[in-house]
Design an enzyme around this catalytic site. Structure first.
Site, PDB file in Angstrom:
ATOM      1  N   LYS A 103      36.794  40.176 -24.149  1.00  0.00           N
ATOM      2  CA  LYS A 103      37.415  39.442 -25.256  1.00  0.00           C
ATOM      3  C   LYS A 103      38.698  40.137 -25.634  1.00  0.00           C
ATOM      4  O   LYS A 103      38.849  41.357 -25.429  1.00  0.00           O
ATOM      5  CB  LYS A 103      36.491  39.387 -26.478  1.00  0.00           C
ATOM      6  CG  LYS A 103      36.713  38.150 -27.354  1.00  0.00           C
ATOM      7  CD  LYS A 103      36.192  36.887 -26.691  1.00  0.00           C
ATOM      8  CE  LYS A 103      36.315  35.680 -27.602  1.00  0.00           C
ATOM      9  NZ  LYS A 103      35.766  34.458 -26.979  1.00  0.00           N
ATOM     10  N   GLY A 217      36.417  19.925 -35.392  1.00  0.00           N
ATOM     11  CA  GLY A 217      37.520  20.361 -34.560  1.00  0.00           C
ATOM     12  C   GLY A 217      37.308  19.869 -33.145  1.00  0.00           C
ATOM     13  O   GLY A 217      36.680  18.831 -32.910  1.00  0.00           O
ATOM     14  N   GLY A 220      33.466  19.725 -32.182  1.00  0.00           N
ATOM     15  CA  GLY A 220      32.751  18.741 -32.983  1.00  0.00           C
ATOM     16  C   GLY A 220      33.172  17.315 -32.685  1.00  0.00           C
ATOM     17  O   GLY A 220      32.338  16.397 -32.611  1.00  0.00           O
TER      18      GLY A 220
END
Length: 417
Positions: A103, A217, A220
């Site tokens: 990450k 967003g 979703g």
């Protein structure tokens, strides 16, 4: 309050205890294998120079090159980056793709940067980490407030530094630069495949079911479209940061999406009742899809949740305490690092296509994603039933065992004297 990294470590600890991992294996898996901290000077449009802090964490690469997104966020911390890198390690392992976990993050507010400043920052970050990443080392992708355009700038800078084509160093690129078809809705689509499998286990007819989506967003919005098109599920409520709307007869995805695009929010959608985000979580629906924030289902409201299945498209929407409450109440949770793994799976497909100088058809990508997510769900479900644990812990047991075995086979740990 527990930090994200402390939570990630405690989840690992619980799985390690049940797996009876040797102490050396456990200790290796509790910490990242490599962290890079950088300072990035950027010439601003007013000719001043601003210095930004950035990170890249490679948590574990025993199963393959590290993989994980890159966030541009004003509140980014190394603690969060470590936690997300750990969760990416378990995510790639639970769906059994040959990658590790990583990450990255830069502490900045992209909304306060011009396009040229954003490009300079993106290229500056790549100059700092270029020698730590690569198609066979660590492959970044977009995350919060980063985009395919940011990835394109970084790809170009990487190729300028290395002097060779390196499309596979970054995923979720524009299609014109080697991006993969099917990546735009991969997170939601993968989640829908796991939801289908959960419904089959529970005898739930998704064609007659209702759903509520917390967070409208990218994930979703695609979840709403796919619930409607794949299953004919009636979506009765959706929300974003500015409000939630509810209509017991259903919400049309095209109309709601157009309203969101025009108004910047689903709030005020005509023909729907305004409710709070908290009320949405507690609606009497068959399926609840958290797609936005962390820790929205906690020990305080877990006993009020009335859904039969919770499909976690967001990262960390359910607290560890709530997991146990939901399990005891018979509510099935499809845990985040399984449910939302469709994104990294199609990113892996992009790496494979780049490596083979190939472009797959969309139908092939959907078929392989379905096969991958279905197999992963069934492995986790079998472990859940056999071990009599909640779904998140079952997913950890599957993932941690795979990573631990890879570390041991490599000879990194294990008694050999």
């Amino acid at each position: 309050m527990s930090t994200p990294y402390a939570t990630a470590q405690s989840q690992l600890d619980e799985a390690a205890a049940l797996l009876k991992l040797p102490s050396d294996v456990h200790q290796l898996l509790r910490e990242p294998m490599l962290e890079v901290h950088v300072r990035i000077p950027v010439r601003m449009d007013d000719c001043s120079v601003k210095v930004f802090s950035g990170y890249r964490v490679q948590y574990n690469n025993a199963r393959g090159p590290c993989k994980g997104g890159l966030r541009f966020h004003p509140e980014e911390t190394i603690d969060t980056v470590r936690a997300l890198a750990a969760w990416m390690t378990w995510k790639t392992a639970v769906v059994d793709i040959p990658l590790g976990g990583g990450k990255g993050g830069v502490v900045c507010n992209p909304k306060e940067l011009s396009e040229l400043e954003l490009e300079r920052l993106s290229r500056g970050y790549m100059r700092k980490i270029a020698h730590f990443i690569g198609p066979d080392l660590d492959v970044p992708a977009p995350d919060v407030y980063t985009t395919p355009q940011v990835m394109a700038w970084m790809l170009d800078e990487y190729e300028a530094i290395t002097g060779r084509s390196g499309k596979g160093v970054i995923t979720v690129k524009p299609l014109e630069l080697g991006g993969s078809p099917g990546r735009h809705d991969a997170t939601a689509r993968g989640g829908m495949y796991t939801l289908r499998e959960a419904a089959n286990k529970l005898g739930l007819d998704l064609g007659q079911a209702t759903a509520a989506i917390q967070g409208f967003g990218n994930a979703g919005m695609h979840a709403h479209e796919l619930l409607s098109s794949l299953f004919r599920t009636t979506v009765v409520a959706v929300s974003d940061s500015k409000g939630a709307i509810y209509n017991p007869t259903g919400l049309d995805v095209k109309a709601v999406s157009e309203h969101k695009l025009a108004r910047g929010s689903v709030a005020g959608f005509p023909g729907a009742k305004s409710i709070s985000n908290e009320d949405l979580l507690e609606l009497e629906v068959d399926v609840l899809v958290p797609s936005a924030l962390e820790n929205v289902i906690t020990n305080e409201n877990a006993h009020k949740i009335r859904a039969k299945v919770i499909a976690e498209l967001a990262n960390g929407p359910t607290s560890p305490e709530a997991d146990q409450v939901l399990h005891e109440r018979g509510i099935v949770v499809i845990p985040d690092f399984l449910c939302n793994a469709g994104g990294v799976t199609v990113s892996y497909f992009e790496q494979v296509q780049n490596g083979g100088m190939d472009r797959w058809k969309l139908e092939m990508i959907h078929k392989r994603l379905d096969e991958t997510m279905t197999a992963a769900f069934n492995e986790v479900w079998e472990t859940r039933e056999r071990m009599q644990v909640h779904s998140r812990l079952a997913a950890y047991l599957v993932a941690v065992r795979r990573v631990a075995e890879a570390c041991t086979l490599r000879g990194w740990v294990g008694h050999r004297c």
